[in-house]
Scaffold this active site. Structure first.
Site, PDB file in Angstrom:
ATOM      1  N   ARG A  16      -1.146   0.368  -2.214  1.00  6.12           N
ATOM      2  CA  ARG A  16      -0.358   0.778  -3.392  1.00  6.12           C
ATOM      3  C   ARG A  16       0.816  -0.162  -3.590  1.00  6.12           C
ATOM      4  O   ARG A  16       1.082  -0.636  -4.694  1.00  6.12           O
ATOM      5  CB  ARG A  16       0.157   2.224  -3.192  1.00  6.12           C
ATOM      6  N   ASP A  38      -5.296  -8.404   4.026  1.00  3.39           N
ATOM      7  CA  ASP A  38      -5.520  -6.968   4.170  1.00  3.39           C
ATOM      8  C   ASP A  38      -6.440  -6.757   5.380  1.00  3.39           C
ATOM      9  O   ASP A  38      -6.789  -7.703   6.082  1.00  3.39           O
ATOM     10  CB  ASP A  38      -6.050  -6.317   2.889  1.00  3.39           C
ATOM     11  N   THR A 104       7.256   2.014   6.926  1.00 11.12           N
ATOM     12  CA  THR A 104       8.096   3.072   7.512  1.00 11.12           C
ATOM     13  C   THR A 104       7.279   3.845   8.551  1.00 11.12           C
ATOM     14  O   THR A 104       6.076   3.633   8.689  1.00 11.12           O
ATOM     15  CB  THR A 104       8.612   4.065   6.445  1.00 11.12           C
ATOM     16  N   ASN A 128      13.904   1.487   2.215  1.00 17.75           N
ATOM     17  CA  ASN A 128      13.788   1.609   0.763  1.00 17.75           C
ATOM     18  C   ASN A 128      14.409   0.370   0.124  1.00 17.75           C
ATOM     19  O   ASN A 128      15.570   0.070   0.371  1.00 17.75           O
ATOM     20  CB  ASN A 128      14.500   2.872   0.271  1.00 17.75           C
ATOM     21  N   HIS A 159       7.247  13.255  -1.896  1.00 21.76           N
ATOM     22  CA  HIS A 159       6.401  12.068  -2.061  1.00 21.76           C
ATOM     23  C   HIS A 159       4.971  12.497  -2.365  1.00 21.76           C
ATOM     24  O   HIS A 159       4.583  13.636  -2.132  1.00 21.76           O
ATOM     25  CB  HIS A 159       6.402  11.210  -0.785  1.00 21.76           C
ATOM     26  N   LYS A 163       1.095   9.980   1.538  1.00 14.58           N
ATOM     27  CA  LYS A 163       2.111   9.499   2.493  1.00 14.58           C
ATOM     28  C   LYS A 163       1.855  10.075   3.879  1.00 14.58           C
ATOM     29  O   LYS A 163       1.630  11.279   4.025  1.00 14.58           O
ATOM     30  CB  LYS A 163       3.527   9.854   2.008  1.00 14.58           C
TER      31      LYS A 163
HETATM   32  P1  NAD Z   1      -1.297   1.984   1.439  1.00 11.24           P
HETATM   33  O1  NAD Z   1      -2.085   2.762   2.464  1.00 11.24           O
HETATM   34  O2  NAD Z   1      -1.673   2.105  -0.003  1.00 11.24           O
HETATM   35  O3  NAD Z   1      -1.353   0.412   1.815  1.00 11.24           O
HETATM   36  C1  NAD Z   1      -1.375  -0.105   3.127  1.00 11.24           C
HETATM   37  C2  NAD Z   1      -2.277  -1.328   3.121  1.00 11.24           C
HETATM   38  O4  NAD Z   1      -2.216  -1.938   4.426  1.00 11.24           O
HETATM   39  C3  NAD Z   1      -3.758  -0.973   2.839  1.00 11.24           C
HETATM   40  O5  NAD Z   1      -4.299  -1.815   1.826  1.00 11.24           O
HETATM   41  C4  NAD Z   1      -4.425  -1.240   4.191  1.00 11.24           C
HETATM   42  O6  NAD Z   1      -5.799  -1.634   4.076  1.00 11.24           O
HETATM   43  C5  NAD Z   1      -3.540  -2.379   4.710  1.00 11.24           C
HETATM   44  N1  NAD Z   1      -3.760  -2.649   6.132  1.00 11.24           N
HETATM   45  C6  NAD Z   1      -4.181  -1.797   7.111  1.00 11.24           C
HETATM   46  N2  NAD Z   1      -4.380  -2.469   8.256  1.00 11.24           N
HETATM   47  C7  NAD Z   1      -4.088  -3.770   8.004  1.00 11.24           C
HETATM   48  C8  NAD Z   1      -4.127  -4.956   8.801  1.00 11.24           C
HETATM   49  N3  NAD Z   1      -4.509  -4.942  10.074  1.00 11.24           N
HETATM   50  N4  NAD Z   1      -3.771  -6.135   8.217  1.00 11.24           N
HETATM   51  C9  NAD Z   1      -3.385  -6.188   6.919  1.00 11.24           C
HETATM   52  N5  NAD Z   1      -3.348  -5.082   6.101  1.00 11.24           N
HETATM   53  C10 NAD Z   1      -3.702  -3.899   6.654  1.00 11.24           C
HETATM   54  O7  NAD Z   1       0.224   2.381   1.674  1.00 11.24           O
HETATM   55  P2  NAD Z   1       1.488   2.141   0.704  1.00 11.24           P
HETATM   56  O8  NAD Z   1       1.735   3.347  -0.113  1.00 11.24           O
HETATM   57  O9  NAD Z   1       1.357   0.805   0.047  1.00 11.24           O
HETATM   58  O10 NAD Z   1       2.667   2.108   1.793  1.00 11.24           O
HETATM   59  C11 NAD Z   1       2.654   1.171   2.863  1.00 11.24           C
HETATM   60  C12 NAD Z   1       3.912   1.365   3.708  1.00 11.24           C
HETATM   61  O11 NAD Z   1       5.067   1.032   2.926  1.00 11.24           O
HETATM   62  C13 NAD Z   1       4.129   2.803   4.192  1.00 11.24           C
HETATM   63  O12 NAD Z   1       4.675   2.763   5.503  1.00 11.24           O
HETATM   64  C14 NAD Z   1       5.154   3.362   3.202  1.00 11.24           C
HETATM   65  O13 NAD Z   1       5.927   4.416   3.717  1.00 11.24           O
HETATM   66  C15 NAD Z   1       5.990   2.126   2.991  1.00 11.24           C
HETATM   67  N6  NAD Z   1       6.790   2.109   1.753  1.00 11.24           N
HETATM   68  C16 NAD Z   1       8.032   1.577   1.856  1.00 11.24           C
HETATM   69  C17 NAD Z   1       8.818   1.442   0.725  1.00 11.24           C
HETATM   70  C18 NAD Z   1      10.160   0.739   0.863  1.00 11.24           C
HETATM   71  O14 NAD Z   1      10.873   0.554  -0.169  1.00 11.24           O
HETATM   72  N7  NAD Z   1      10.542   0.300   2.083  1.00 11.24           N
HETATM   73  C19 NAD Z   1       8.358   1.884  -0.510  1.00 11.24           C
HETATM   74  C20 NAD Z   1       7.072   2.431  -0.598  1.00 11.24           C
HETATM   75  C21 NAD Z   1       6.285   2.529   0.548  1.00 11.24           C
END
Ligand code: NAD
Length: 273
Positions: A16, A38, A104, A128, A159, A163
């Site tokens: 996402r 990925d 996170t 964030n 959320h 999540k």
């Molecule tokens: P998501 O599950 O949609 O995306 C995670 C991606 O990582 C997936 O495409 C998955 O296939 C990939 N992945 C898994 N194993 C992998 C590997 N070995 N190598 C490379 N890629 C791999 O999740 P998301 O909603 O995009 O959120 C991801 C993280 O970001 C979560 O921890 C979320 O809490 C965090 N987040 C942080 C913020 C911020 O501002 N810091 C904002 C939104 C989300």
């Protein structure tokens, strides 16, 4: 190509946030997508990144190992999962690369590993990346100092149903900002949900409540409740691009920095000394 253009890789490119990050890099003239990674076995492996983010073809295909792309970027932006991030940090050691971490849900032990990695690698790490939340963290500390121990503090967050960690990293960062301002240790004073005969509220606690539902991108409210009045500080994210743009801004800022652990208040120049 501008002289200061930074070559950026996205780890978790098909996620996402990964898709938004690809778009956020593309919209700045001073950043360029040069690698995308990925997980092995994902349908996105081998496709041009524009299939994930829209826009014109980049000529950069998604690969399933950062090792294969290591010579292609200066800074990597990682929004994946804690174990994936820690493995990535091991790969980056000694490579001269920089990293912006948005993942996170780290345990305390994992945070210690991340902090150690920052002695060798320039890292921006923030729960964030929105400008609004970064400003809110300063406001929360200011409000807590002014209101003091007479006001009960409760933090609620909501959320989307995908999540996997709770409370959110942002809620914990907000809790830490308030706890530090009140000279409390969040580990000692946090209450994560209540059920049954709980007894009266201990005034030194900071309570957390979590909602997981639908496609809510992220909402946080910190409530300060005193006798006869309540103050609420709320942040609502309407679009994941707000996090993506902040993370790309952090990646550009990090390009000039040496090893160390930085956060979004450093990037925005808001750090209190
Ligand atoms: P998501 O599950 O949609 O995306 C995670 C991606 O990582 C997936 O495409 C998955 O296939 C990939 N992945 C898994 N194993 C992998 C590997 N070995 N190598 C490379 N890629 C791999 O999740 P998301 O909603 O995009 O959120 C991801 C993280 O970001 C979560 O921890 C979320 O809490 C965090 N987040 C942080 C913020 C911020 O501002 N810091 C904002 C939104 C989300």
């Amino acid at each position: 190509m501008s002289e200061t253009q930074v070559n950026i890789a996205i780890n978790g490119a098909a996620g996402r946030m990964g898709r938004q990050l690809l778009a956020a890099v593309a919209e700045r003239p001073d950043t360029r997508i040069s690698a995308a990674i990925d997980a092995p076995g994902q349908a996105s492996i081998g496709v041009d990144t524009s299939i994930l983010s829209g826009g014109d073809a980049t000529g950069v295909s998604v690969v399933d190992s950062v090792g294969a792309a290591l010579s292609d970027f200066e800074t990597i932006i990682d929004f994946s999962a804690p174990a994936v991030t820690l493995a990535l940090l091991e790969t980056l050691k000694g490579s001269g690369k920089r990293i912006v971490i948005g993942t996170t849900g780290f345990t305390d032990e994992q945070i210690t590993t991340l902090q150690k990695a920052a002695t060798e690698i320039p890292i921006v790490f923030a729960a964030n990346y929105s400008i609004g939340v970064t400003v809110a963290l300063s406001l929360l500390a200011q409000a807590a100092k002014a209101l003091g121990d007479d006001y009960d503090v409760e933090i609620s967050e909501a959320h989307h149903h995908h999540k996997v960690d709770a409370p959110s990293g942002t809620a914990l960062a907000m809790g830490n900002a308030v706890a530090d301002a009140l000279n409390r240790d969040l580990k000692q004073c946090a209450v994560y949900g209540r059920e049954g005969i709980t007894g009266a509220r201990d005034p030194k606690t900071i309570g957390f409540a979590t909602v997981r539902a639908g496609d809510i991108i992220g909402e946080h409210t910190v409530l300060y409740a005193g006798n006869g009045e309540r103050l609420e500080i709320t942040h609502k994210a309407n679009d994941r691009m707000t996090f993506a743009r902040g993370a790309v801004r952090a990646a550009h800022w990090l390009n000039a920095k040496s090893a160390g652990l930085y956060d979004m208040t450093d990037v925005l120049g808001l750090k209190q000394h």
